[in-house]
Design a protein around this motif. Structure first.
Motif, mmCIF file in Angstrom:
data_model
loop_
_atom_site.group_PDB
_atom_site.id
_atom_site.type_symbol
_atom_site.label_atom_id
_atom_site.label_comp_id
_atom_site.label_asym_id
_atom_site.label_seq_id
_atom_site.Cartn_x
_atom_site.Cartn_y
_atom_site.Cartn_z
ATOM 1 N N GLU A 108 0.633 -1.037 -0.014
ATOM 2 C CA GLU A 108 -0.086 0.053 0.132
ATOM 3 C C GLU A 108 1.216 1.277 0.079
ATOM 4 O OE1 GLU A 108 -3.604 -0.266 0.289
ATOM 5 O OE2 GLU A 108 -3.672 -2.393 0.711
ATOM 6 N N GLU A 109 0.725 2.104 -1.027
ATOM 7 C CA GLU A 109 1.796 3.095 -1.059
ATOM 8 C C GLU A 109 1.108 4.196 -1.996
ATOM 9 O OE1 GLU A 109 6.409 3.444 -2.232
ATOM 10 O OE2 GLU A 109 5.350 1.901 -3.102
ATOM 11 N N HIS A 110 1.178 5.474 -1.702
ATOM 12 C CA HIS A 110 0.660 6.645 -2.355
ATOM 13 C C HIS A 110 -0.755 6.353 -2.755
ATOM 14 C CE1 HIS A 110 2.210 10.580 -4.009
ATOM 15 N NE2 HIS A 110 1.589 10.155 -5.216
ATOM 16 N N GLY A 111 -1.494 5.869 -2.211
ATOM 17 C CA GLY A 111 -2.923 5.409 -2.936
ATOM 18 C C GLY A 111 -3.107 4.209 -3.558
ATOM 19 N N PHE A 112 -2.012 3.507 -3.937
ATOM 20 C CA PHE A 112 -2.154 2.426 -4.589
ATOM 21 C C PHE A 112 -1.991 1.051 -3.771
ATOM 22 C CE2 PHE A 112 -0.101 5.751 -7.362
ATOM 23 C CZ PHE A 112 -0.764 5.819 -8.370
ATOM 24 N N SER A 113 -2.592 0.258 -4.212
ATOM 25 C CA SER A 113 -2.419 -1.266 -3.757
ATOM 26 C C SER A 113 -1.868 -2.086 -4.677
ATOM 27 C CB SER A 113 -3.889 -1.723 -3.097
ATOM 28 O OG SER A 113 -4.095 -0.768 -2.308
ATOM 29 N N TYR A 114 -0.875 -2.759 -4.564
ATOM 30 C CA TYR A 114 -0.117 -3.414 -5.508
ATOM 31 C C TYR A 114 0.625 -4.906 -5.230
ATOM 32 C CZ TYR A 114 3.661 -0.781 -4.671
ATOM 33 O OH TYR A 114 4.805 -0.143 -4.000
ATOM 34 N N ILE A 115 0.804 -5.571 -5.923
ATOM 35 C CA ILE A 115 1.715 -6.744 -5.705
ATOM 36 C C ILE A 115 2.954 -6.388 -6.534
ATOM 37 C CG2 ILE A 115 2.146 -9.408 -6.318
ATOM 38 C CD1 ILE A 115 -0.494 -9.798 -5.257
ATOM 39 N N ASP A 116 4.178 -6.788 -6.089
ATOM 40 C CA ASP A 116 5.378 -6.288 -6.891
ATOM 41 C C ASP A 116 6.446 -7.485 -6.478
ATOM 42 O OD1 ASP A 116 7.642 -5.366 -8.085
ATOM 43 O OD2 ASP A 116 7.422 -3.245 -7.200
ATOM 44 N N GLU A 117 6.471 -8.648 -7.408
ATOM 45 C CA GLU A 117 7.221 -9.661 -7.135
ATOM 46 C C GLU A 117 8.743 -9.878 -8.181
ATOM 47 O OE1 GLU A 117 7.115 -12.279 -4.661
ATOM 48 O OE2 GLU A 117 5.531 -11.012 -3.656
ATOM 49 N N GLY A 118 9.535 -10.114 -7.669
ATOM 50 C CA GLY A 118 10.660 -10.339 -8.586
ATOM 51 C C GLY A 118 11.450 -9.133 -9.015
ATOM 52 N N GLU A 119 12.215 -9.582 -10.062
ATOM 53 C CA GLU A 119 13.146 -8.390 -10.616
ATOM 54 C C GLU A 119 13.415 -8.791 -12.261
ATOM 55 O OE1 GLU A 119 17.123 -8.315 -8.498
ATOM 56 O OE2 GLU A 119 16.258 -7.697 -6.282
ATOM 57 N N GLY A 120 13.801 -7.451 -12.970
ATOM 58 C CA GLY A 120 13.895 -7.675 -14.246
ATOM 59 C C GLY A 120 12.801 -6.898 -15.119
ATOM 60 N N GLU A 121 12.800 -7.276 -16.286
ATOM 61 C CA GLU A 121 11.927 -6.504 -17.006
ATOM 62 C C GLU A 121 10.466 -6.782 -16.551
ATOM 63 O OE1 GLU A 121 11.494 -7.260 -21.158
ATOM 64 O OE2 GLU A 121 13.873 -7.203 -21.542
ATOM 65 N N VAL A 122 9.476 -5.920 -16.651
ATOM 66 C CA VAL A 122 8.362 -5.640 -16.113
ATOM 67 C C VAL A 122 7.240 -6.531 -16.833
ATOM 68 C CG1 VAL A 122 6.588 -3.928 -15.153
ATOM 69 C CG2 VAL A 122 9.079 -3.474 -14.680
ATOM 70 N N LEU A 123 6.581 -7.289 -16.110
ATOM 71 C CA LEU A 123 5.111 -7.696 -16.468
ATOM 72 C C LEU A 123 4.204 -7.078 -15.814
ATOM 73 C CD1 LEU A 123 5.938 -11.877 -16.949
ATOM 74 C CD2 LEU A 123 6.327 -9.785 -18.614
ATOM 75 N N LEU A 124 3.185 -6.205 -16.370
ATOM 76 C CA LEU A 124 2.351 -5.459 -15.663
ATOM 77 C C LEU A 124 0.724 -6.256 -16.025
ATOM 78 C CD1 LEU A 124 2.159 -3.364 -13.757
ATOM 79 C CD2 LEU A 124 0.986 -1.908 -15.759
ATOM 80 N N LEU A 125 0.306 -6.805 -15.005
ATOM 81 C CA LEU A 125 -1.049 -7.705 -14.895
ATOM 82 C C LEU A 125 -2.307 -6.670 -14.499
ATOM 83 C CD1 LEU A 125 1.341 -9.723 -15.360
ATOM 84 C CD2 LEU A 125 0.203 -11.111 -13.504
ATOM 85 N N LEU A 126 -3.117 -6.770 -15.455
ATOM 86 C CA LEU A 126 -4.484 -6.091 -15.128
ATOM 87 C C LEU A 126 -5.457 -7.044 -15.169
ATOM 88 C CD1 LEU A 126 -3.922 -3.110 -17.910
ATOM 89 C CD2 LEU A 126 -3.295 -3.198 -15.272
ATOM 90 N N HIS A 127 -6.420 -7.078 -14.051
ATOM 91 C CA HIS A 127 -7.308 -7.968 -13.901
ATOM 92 C C HIS A 127 -8.450 -7.392 -14.639
ATOM 93 C CE1 HIS A 127 -9.128 -5.409 -10.807
ATOM 94 N NE2 HIS A 127 -8.001 -5.201 -10.212
ATOM 95 N N GLY A 128 -9.650 -8.231 -14.512
ATOM 96 C CA GLY A 128 -10.906 -8.051 -15.101
ATOM 97 C C GLY A 128 -11.914 -7.108 -14.199
ATOM 98 N N LEU A 129 -13.001 -7.284 -14.573
ATOM 99 C CA LEU A 129 -14.012 -6.242 -13.951
ATOM 100 C C LEU A 129 -14.469 -6.745 -12.468
ATOM 101 C CD1 LEU A 129 -16.324 -4.031 -14.022
ATOM 102 C CD2 LEU A 129 -17.972 -5.410 -15.191
ATOM 103 N N MET A 130 -14.707 -8.208 -12.459
ATOM 104 C CA MET A 130 -14.914 -8.720 -10.904
ATOM 105 C C MET A 130 -13.543 -9.691 -10.836
ATOM 106 S SD MET A 130 -19.029 -9.158 -10.733
ATOM 107 C CE MET A 130 -19.272 -9.395 -12.421
#
Length: 253
Positions: free
Chosen positions: A7-29
């Motif tokens: 929880e940071e700066h109004g964002f909630s997120y998971i951040d695992e590992g190192e290297g090039e970024v894979l940014l995963l976006l979930h669906g409506l529910m």
């Protein structure tokens, strides 16, 4: 899925590992757990990040796919991310498409699975029997090829969300926004490599949707997963990860 939610700066997120970024976006529910198998498989080689999209927190007047794209941009800038590979399921894919149109300089490639943006056959415009648990269970099971993929935990989560009045109002507003914001006329402007990984038995965004995405996107490939519905990374995680790895290896070259 045993990952730390930051929880940071109004964002909630998971951040695992190192290297090039894979940014995963979930669906409506969708939930973070939808992407659990992808995180497990790739966090030893990539930096895998999943922001929680503020679907239930936006002001009603600004609840829509464009607002979620703006949120993603704020998050990417806040984290200082570049050269991102975006992965999106369902509404998350739609948000990713809007994002890459607006900010192509931040995106290296995209992976879409069961993405909205052209056509979808979701819950419909209302939830006429949302208090009926069995009705909700049937609707969640409809998402998958194998109804057993709709665990009790998953059904309970959806039931809770759609029986919370502020949440269901935003879900309906977001769904209508997605239907209005058809991407067909803009897809030819997206030149990053795109991999379409699609369940052959997807009833929400059926196979013809994937075929149309492939036809309209200038730099796309299409892979089918048999006996698989709308959320391939949940229902057939091994096959999904195999196809994802092939794509990630290809774009490394």
């Amino acid at each position: 899925m045993d990952f730390v939610l930051k929880e940071e700066h109004g964002f909630s997120y998971i951040d695992e590992g190192e290297g090039e970024v894979l940014l995963l976006l979930h669906g409506l529910m969708g939930a973070l757990s939808n992407w659990g198998a992808v995180v497990e498989e790739f966090r030893s080689e990539y930096r895998v990040i999943i922001p929680i999209l503020p679907i239930y927190d936006l002001p009603l007047l600004t609840t829509g796919v464009k607002s979620l794209s703006k949120f993603v941009h704020k998050f990417i800038k806040f984290k200082g991310l570049t050269n991102v590979t975006l992965l999106g399921n369902s509404l998350g894919g739609h948000v990713g498409l809007i994002y890459v149109l607006a900010h192509p300089e931040y995106v290296k490639a995209m992976v879409l699975t069961g993405s909205s943006g052209l056509y979808e056959n979701a819950f419909g415009g209302t939830f006429p029997r949302r208090e009926n648990y069995e009705f909700v269970k049937e609707k969640v099971e409809y998402t998958f090829y194998d109804p057993k993929t709709a665990t009790k935990e998953l059904v309970d989560d959806v039931y809770r969300i759609i029986n919370d009045r502020p949440s269901v109002i935003r879900i309906l507003a977001m769904a209508k926004s997605a239907i209005r914001h058809n991407m067909k006329k803009d897809l030819h402007k997206i030149h990053v490599p795109v991999s379409l990984i699609w369940g052959r038995d997807d009833k929400i965004t059926p196979p013809e949707v994937a075929i149309e995405f492939k036809a309209e996107l200038p730099n796309a490939d299409l892979h089918w997963i048999d006996k698989c519905g709308h959320a391939a990374m949940m229902e057939q995680p091994q096959e999904f990860n195999k196809l994802l790895r092939l794509f990630l290896d290809k774009i490394k070259k």
